[in-house]
Design a protein around this motif. Structure first.
Motif, mmCIF file in Angstrom:
data_model
loop_
_atom_site.group_PDB
_atom_site.id
_atom_site.type_symbol
_atom_site.label_atom_id
_atom_site.label_comp_id
_atom_site.label_asym_id
_atom_site.label_seq_id
_atom_site.Cartn_x
_atom_site.Cartn_y
_atom_site.Cartn_z
ATOM 1 N N GLU A 1 53.168 14.964 24.973
ATOM 2 C CA GLU A 1 53.901 15.874 24.091
ATOM 3 C C GLU A 1 54.829 16.799 24.881
ATOM 4 O O GLU A 1 54.877 18.007 24.662
ATOM 5 C CB GLU A 1 52.917 16.698 23.247
ATOM 6 C CG GLU A 1 52.079 15.844 22.305
ATOM 7 C CD GLU A 1 51.068 16.664 21.523
ATOM 8 O OE1 GLU A 1 50.889 17.868 21.848
ATOM 9 O OE2 GLU A 1 50.455 16.111 20.596
ATOM 10 N N GLY A 2 55.530 16.214 25.835
ATOM 11 C CA GLY A 2 56.513 16.967 26.606
ATOM 12 C C GLY A 2 55.957 17.744 27.774
ATOM 13 O O GLY A 2 56.718 18.371 28.513
ATOM 14 N N LYS A 3 54.656 17.729 27.963
ATOM 15 C CA LYS A 3 54.038 18.452 29.078
ATOM 16 C C LYS A 3 53.542 17.470 30.132
ATOM 17 O O LYS A 3 53.132 16.348 29.812
ATOM 18 C CB LYS A 3 52.881 19.314 28.583
ATOM 19 C CG LYS A 3 53.290 20.470 27.687
ATOM 20 C CD LYS A 3 52.088 21.332 27.313
ATOM 21 C CE LYS A 3 52.492 22.508 26.432
ATOM 22 N NZ LYS A 3 51.326 23.359 26.058
ATOM 23 N N LEU A 4 53.579 17.912 31.386
ATOM 24 C CA LEU A 4 53.114 17.092 32.496
ATOM 25 C C LEU A 4 51.772 17.605 32.994
ATOM 26 O O LEU A 4 51.573 18.814 33.144
ATOM 27 C CB LEU A 4 54.129 17.120 33.644
ATOM 28 C CG LEU A 4 53.650 16.433 34.927
ATOM 29 C CD1 LEU A 4 53.728 14.922 34.775
ATOM 30 C CD2 LEU A 4 54.449 16.889 36.130
ATOM 31 N N TYR A 5 50.874 16.671 33.276
ATOM 32 C CA TYR A 5 49.573 17.014 33.837
ATOM 33 C C TYR A 5 49.345 16.204 35.109
ATOM 34 O O TYR A 5 49.653 15.008 35.157
ATOM 35 C CB TYR A 5 48.449 16.712 32.843
ATOM 36 C CG TYR A 5 48.557 17.450 31.527
ATOM 37 C CD1 TYR A 5 47.946 18.689 31.349
ATOM 38 C CD2 TYR A 5 49.285 16.912 30.462
ATOM 39 C CE1 TYR A 5 48.051 19.371 30.141
ATOM 40 C CE2 TYR A 5 49.401 17.590 29.259
ATOM 41 C CZ TYR A 5 48.777 18.818 29.102
ATOM 42 O OH TYR A 5 48.900 19.491 27.911
#
Length: 458
Positions: free
Chosen positions: A188-192
């Motif tokens: 959802e557009g976030k990087l982990y």
């Protein structure tokens, strides 16, 4: 460091953004005043309007005290001249971009005679990236390559892989049944950067790092066929097509090149006599069908127009071509292709910027032992970096097991792989770094990693 960038095309603008973001004192030069103003307003850089080959302009930009000049104008000769003049003015390091094959082969001569420290050829690098990608089935994007023995591939974790909606990292590894590691997760557009207790969910886009020998097993588990593309269609007959066509022919592939410039077709016919060269409009569906698009194993759209490349790739995809590769520069097109599950896009500007930033990072912190960074790639749309370091005997954590408290990494940094004498090692708690190892590190954007020692927490 003080950095001068000559030329504000796509590569120059991207380099202005990245050098400024890493805290370098950046000055940009371009003869287009409107473009110059636009870039200086967007990023924390200053600008000088004029020719990058002019001694007066270079001195005005600070060439007498600059650490690095990066010449990426559209004209090879201007790039060479800018580097030569800047070096004469006092700039410590010079980087020149060269496109034309007849000049790029003289890299050693330019380095020796004119003291140019780094010469990049993005068209050759782009062809190399495309050649590697052709060997991997469509829907699986190869994002990075390390020491010719390991690759990061990007996979969309759909319901076929995660039917229950969630899986642990251990379950993911068991699913693929081979030695691999999840290096990045986009959700959802976030990087982990996943830790041991991270759970993968349906819809996540993951970056998996594995030895090249393990990639076929991963691809097989995805339900895809891992076979060599025998018939390849290249639409657009520019320099990248020449480099790529040459590599494909050397590997005994059937190559068809389409271009709408009759003169260029004649040149390609002389340069690549084993290829089938057609004077044709590659955007015309009837022409593509006549040239055997439905029988092709791979299609690479290589024109200089993003719109045309998009149309060509969508048509090849509709024809059932297994591997479709699109040359793009605008990120909006990548997002559009992703919506139809066809996101194998390659940007020459990003490739060029990665090569230059590897050089910049290596000269930012002098290491008497040699260059720390062997290669650098941007991942997840620029939100992360994958860097291959080499461990010298001045590495602070040699011989210390990863599970030990003193082996502590900074937040959002992952040691994803060790490459030791050509052998790939996915590390665990008992692993340790030895002198001479090549270390693949994944980090979120903004860490500014210049040496291997930068990854460790104090």
């Amino acid at each position: 460091m003080k950095i001068i960038i000559v030329g504000l095309g796509q590569t120059g603008t991207l380099l202005a953004e990245r050098t400024a973001a890493e805290g370098h004192d950046t000055v940009v030069i371009d003869s287009d005043g409107e473009r110059l103003e636009s870039v200086t307003n967007l990023y924390n850089v200053s600008g000088v309007c004029g020719s990058g080959a002019s001694k007066a302009i270079l001195l005005q930009a600070g060439a007498a005290t600059a650490d690095v000049i990066i010449a990426v104008s559209p004209v090879d000769e201007i790039n060479l001249m800018a580097c030569m003049v800047a070096k004469n003015c006092g700039t410590r390091y010079t980087v020149a971009r060269i496109h034309r094959p007849e000049l790029s082969g003289d890299g050693d001569y330019f380095s020796r005679t004119f003291q140019i420290d780094c010469i990049t050829n993005p068209k050759l690098d782009t062809a190399q990236e495309m050649f590697r990608q052709i060997n991997i089935p469509g829907k699986v994007k190869a994002d990075a390559y390390f020491s010719d023995v390991a690759t990061i591939i990007r996979i969309n974790m759909d319901q076929n892989i995660i039917p229950g909606g969630s899986m642990s990292l251990r379950e993911i590894k068991n699913y693929f049944d081979t030695d691999m590691l999840v290096a990045t997760v986009s959700r959802e557009g976030k990087l982990y950067i996943p830790g041991g207790d991270f759970a993968i969910k349906t819809g996540d886009v993951v970056g998996i790092i594995a030895a090249d020998t393990a990639i076929p097993q991963i691809i097989m588990k995805l339900g895809l066929t891992h076979k060599s593309a025998r018939k390849v269609v290249l639409v657009g007959g520019g320099t990248v097509a020449y480099y790529l066509g040459k590599k494909l022919l050397e590997s005994r592939r059937s190559v068809t090149i389409l271009d709408n410039d009759r003169k260029r077709c004649a040149q390609l016919a002389q340069l690549l006599p084993e290829a089938q060269i057609s004077h044709a409009d590659g955007v015309d569906a009837d022409v593509l069908l006549e040239e055997g698009m439905k029988k092709a194993d791979a299609c690479v759209s290589l024109t200089g127009n993003d719109d045309a490349n998009l149309v060509i790739s969508l048509f090849a995809w509709s024809c059932g071509v297994e591997s479709v590769i699109t040359r793009v520069n605008a990120t909006a097109y990548e997002k559009l292709l992703n919506k139809v599950n066809m996101d194998i896009t390659i940007s020459p500007a990003v490739i060029s910027a990665d090569r230059v930033m590897s050089f910049v990072k290596n000269v930012t912190v002098h290491n008497a032992k040699g260059n720390d960074i062997q290669c650098l790639y941007q991942l997840a749309g620029g939100k992360a970096e994958a860097i291959e370091f080499i461990a010298y005997d001045n590495c602070k954590k040699l011989g210390i097991a990863f599970k030990q408290q003193e082996f502590k990494l900074k937040k959002d940094i992952l040691v994803a792989m060790l490459i030791r004498q050509g052998e790939v090692i996915i590390p665990d708690g008992n692993s340790c770094i030895q002198s001479g190892d090549r270390i693949v590190v994944i980090s979120k954007k903004g860490h500014g990693l210049n040496t291997l020692n930068d990854i460790f927490a104090l």
